[in-house]
Design a protein around this motif. Structure first.
Motif, short mmCIF file in Angstrom:
data_model
loop_
_atom_site.label_atom_id
_atom_site.label_comp_id
_atom_site.label_asym_id
_atom_site.label_seq_id
_atom_site.Cartn_x
_atom_site.Cartn_y
_atom_site.Cartn_z
N SER A 144 0.13 4.58 2.04
CA SER A 144 1.37 3.88 2.39
C SER A 144 1.70 2.82 1.35
CB SER A 144 1.23 3.23 3.77
OG SER A 144 0.97 4.20 4.76
N ALA A 145 0.66 2.11 0.86
CA ALA A 145 0.89 1.08 -0.15
C ALA A 145 1.45 1.70 -1.43
CB ALA A 145 -0.40 0.33 -0.44
N VAL A 146 0.90 2.85 -1.82
CA VAL A 146 1.40 3.53 -3.02
C VAL A 146 2.82 4.04 -2.79
CG1 VAL A 146 1.04 5.49 -4.56
CG2 VAL A 146 -0.93 4.17 -3.76
N ALA A 147 3.09 4.53 -1.58
CA ALA A 147 4.41 5.08 -1.28
C ALA A 147 5.51 4.03 -1.33
CB ALA A 147 4.39 5.76 0.09
N ILE A 148 5.20 2.80 -0.95
CA ILE A 148 6.24 1.76 -0.95
C ILE A 148 6.34 1.06 -2.31
CG2 ILE A 148 5.98 1.34 1.51
CD1 ILE A 148 4.38 -1.17 0.86
N GLY A 149 5.58 1.56 -3.29
CA GLY A 149 5.75 1.05 -4.64
C GLY A 149 4.77 0.01 -5.09
N SER A 150 3.64 -0.16 -4.40
CA SER A 150 2.63 -1.13 -4.85
C SER A 150 2.08 -0.70 -6.21
CB SER A 150 1.49 -1.23 -3.84
OG SER A 150 1.92 -1.83 -2.64
N SER A 151 1.92 -1.65 -7.09
CA SER A 151 1.37 -1.34 -8.40
C SER A 151 -0.10 -0.96 -8.27
CB SER A 151 1.50 -2.55 -9.33
OG SER A 151 0.74 -3.64 -8.84
N THR A 152 -0.62 -0.32 -9.30
CA THR A 152 -2.04 0.06 -9.29
C THR A 152 -2.93 -1.16 -9.17
OG1 THR A 152 -1.58 2.01 -10.66
CG2 THR A 152 -3.85 1.22 -10.60
N ARG A 153 -2.55 -2.22 -9.87
CA ARG A 153 -3.36 -3.45 -9.82
C ARG A 153 -3.41 -4.01 -8.41
NH1 ARG A 153 -2.15 -8.94 -13.40
NH2 ARG A 153 -3.81 -10.22 -12.47
N ARG A 154 -2.26 -4.07 -7.75
CA ARG A 154 -2.23 -4.61 -6.39
C ARG A 154 -2.98 -3.70 -5.42
NH1 ARG A 154 0.27 -8.20 -3.16
NH2 ARG A 154 0.68 -7.56 -1.01
N THR A 155 -2.82 -2.41 -5.59
CA THR A 155 -3.51 -1.46 -4.72
C THR A 155 -5.03 -1.62 -4.84
OG1 THR A 155 -1.69 0.12 -4.93
CG2 THR A 155 -3.80 0.97 -4.14
N LEU A 156 -5.51 -1.79 -6.07
CA LEU A 156 -6.94 -1.91 -6.29
C LEU A 156 -7.50 -3.20 -5.73
CD1 LEU A 156 -7.29 -0.53 -9.94
CD2 LEU A 156 -8.03 0.57 -7.83
N TRP A 157 -6.88 -4.32 -6.06
CA TRP A 157 -7.46 -5.63 -5.76
C TRP A 157 -7.12 -6.14 -4.38
CZ3 TRP A 157 -11.21 -6.64 -8.91
CH2 TRP A 157 -11.16 -6.15 -10.22
N VAL A 158 -6.01 -5.68 -3.80
CA VAL A 158 -5.59 -6.18 -2.49
C VAL A 158 -5.97 -5.22 -1.37
CG1 VAL A 158 -3.61 -6.87 -1.07
CG2 VAL A 158 -3.71 -7.52 -3.48
N HIS A 159 -5.83 -3.92 -1.61
CA HIS A 159 -6.04 -2.95 -0.53
C HIS A 159 -7.40 -2.28 -0.59
CE1 HIS A 159 -1.87 -3.34 0.71
NE2 HIS A 159 -1.50 -3.19 -0.55
N ILE A 160 -7.92 -2.00 -1.77
CA ILE A 160 -9.17 -1.25 -1.87
C ILE A 160 -10.39 -2.16 -1.96
CG2 ILE A 160 -10.50 0.33 -3.32
CD1 ILE A 160 -7.98 1.82 -3.94
N LEU A 161 -10.35 -3.16 -2.84
CA LEU A 161 -11.53 -4.01 -3.05
C LEU A 161 -12.04 -4.66 -1.76
CD1 LEU A 161 -13.59 -5.21 -4.95
CD2 LEU A 161 -11.97 -7.03 -5.49
N PRO A 162 -11.18 -5.27 -0.91
CA PRO A 162 -11.71 -5.86 0.33
C PRO A 162 -12.40 -4.84 1.23
CG PRO A 162 -9.50 -6.68 -0.11
CD PRO A 162 -9.74 -5.55 -1.06
N ASN A 163 -11.98 -3.59 1.15
CA ASN A 163 -12.54 -2.57 2.03
C ASN A 163 -13.79 -1.91 1.47
OD1 ASN A 163 -10.57 -2.06 4.45
ND2 ASN A 163 -9.26 -2.40 2.68
#
Length: 285
Positions: A180-199
């Motif tokens: 969903s984050a990728v679909a709404i246009g989140s950058s790769t950097r934001r996806t990695l550090w905000v959505h993936i790293l905490p998990n």
């Protein structure tokens, strides 16, 4: 999921860890080690580098709680001085491994492609070598010393950490919230550090705590053979070397540094196991 819920998760994990006697003792021991590393000169009963050749291999006494070494130096003070190395050495090596392995593992797990292929082959190559032999080869190029030795250990640790991060990222990248984050246009950097790293923080923290103990053993091994901490600085590894050399003159001298090393590695491993169990309990509830 609310922001308050996300913020409460780390606090819940910490509370579970602290409530367990073994992990609480391990955390307390590590905090004591950090205190000695910072305040060592203030709490040391003697100057750890002052020699008293007329008092070599003195036994336990009220003046020298753990006796003296082959140069008449107070062993207690040198154990306390070496606590600084026991803290800084793992931090240097694990920090280097994180700088190399974490971003590469995140990128390879999410984007794959050329970075994944090249980094994976390099990791396989380094992992195929015996760890200590690889570290020795790097130290031979960089030269002896604590920083160079820990840089070498960090480079050796990086492929394993890369594998852990990549594997965890591959699993999280398949989750709906990442798509969903990728679909709404989140950058790769934001996806990695905000959505993936905490998990992927749980397996990452477990790996880091385990590597801290392994790094301490690696530093002790390199100092034992003279490639780590250089005299007159104290290291538990170099103290073990001196105790081994003088084992017939002072059989007890191997105990203080050996026990300190065992307790420290055990504390790091206990904390890592507690983090893993606490995260597993949180997920089940």
């Amino acid at each position: 999921m609310t922001t308050a819920t996300r913020r409460s998760r780390p606090l819940n994990v910490i509370s579970v860890i602290v409530r367990r006697p073994a992990s609480a003792v391990a955390v307390g021991f590590v905090l004591l080690l950090v205190f000695l590393a910072v305040a060592g000169p203030l709490v040391s009963p003697h100057d750890p580098e002052v020699q008293d050749l007329g008092n070599r291999f003195a036994g336990l006494s009220s003046t020298h709680l753990l006796g003296t070494d082959e140069f008449g130096r107070d062993v207690t003070s040198r154990i306390i001085q070496a606590a600084r190395i026991a803290v800084t050495a793992p931090l240097i090596s694990v920090g280097v491994a994180l700088l190399i392995g974490l971003p590469l593992g995140l990128w390879a797990g999410l984007r794959r492609g050329v970075v994944d292929a090249v980094a994976g082959r390099l990791a396989d190559t380094i992992l195929s070598l015996p760890a200590l032999v690889g570290a020795l080869a790097i130290v031979a190029v960089l030269g002896p010393g604590l920083v160079n030795a820990m840089l070498a250990v960090g480079i050796i640790f990086a492929p394993g950490l890369f594998r852990v991060v990549r594997g965890a990222t591959l699993a999280v990248a398949e989750e709906t919230f990442v798509e969903s984050a990728v679909a709404i246009g989140s950058s790769t950097r934001r996806t990695l550090w905000v959505h993936i790293l905490p998990n992927i923080a749980a397996p990452l923290l477990v790996q880091v705590t385990i590597l801290m103990g392994v790094a301490l053993l690696a530093e002790a091994s390199l100092s034992f053979i003279g490639l780590g901490v250089q005299p007159p600085d104290a290291s538990w590894g170099s103290m073990l070397k001196a105790a081994y050399t003088n084992q017939f003159d002072s059989p007890f001298s191997v105990v203080p540094s050996g026990v300190a090393m065992v307790l420290t590695v055990l504390a790091f491993n206990t904390i890592g196991d507690s983090i893993r169990d606490a995260v597993g309990l949180r997920r089940r509830t």
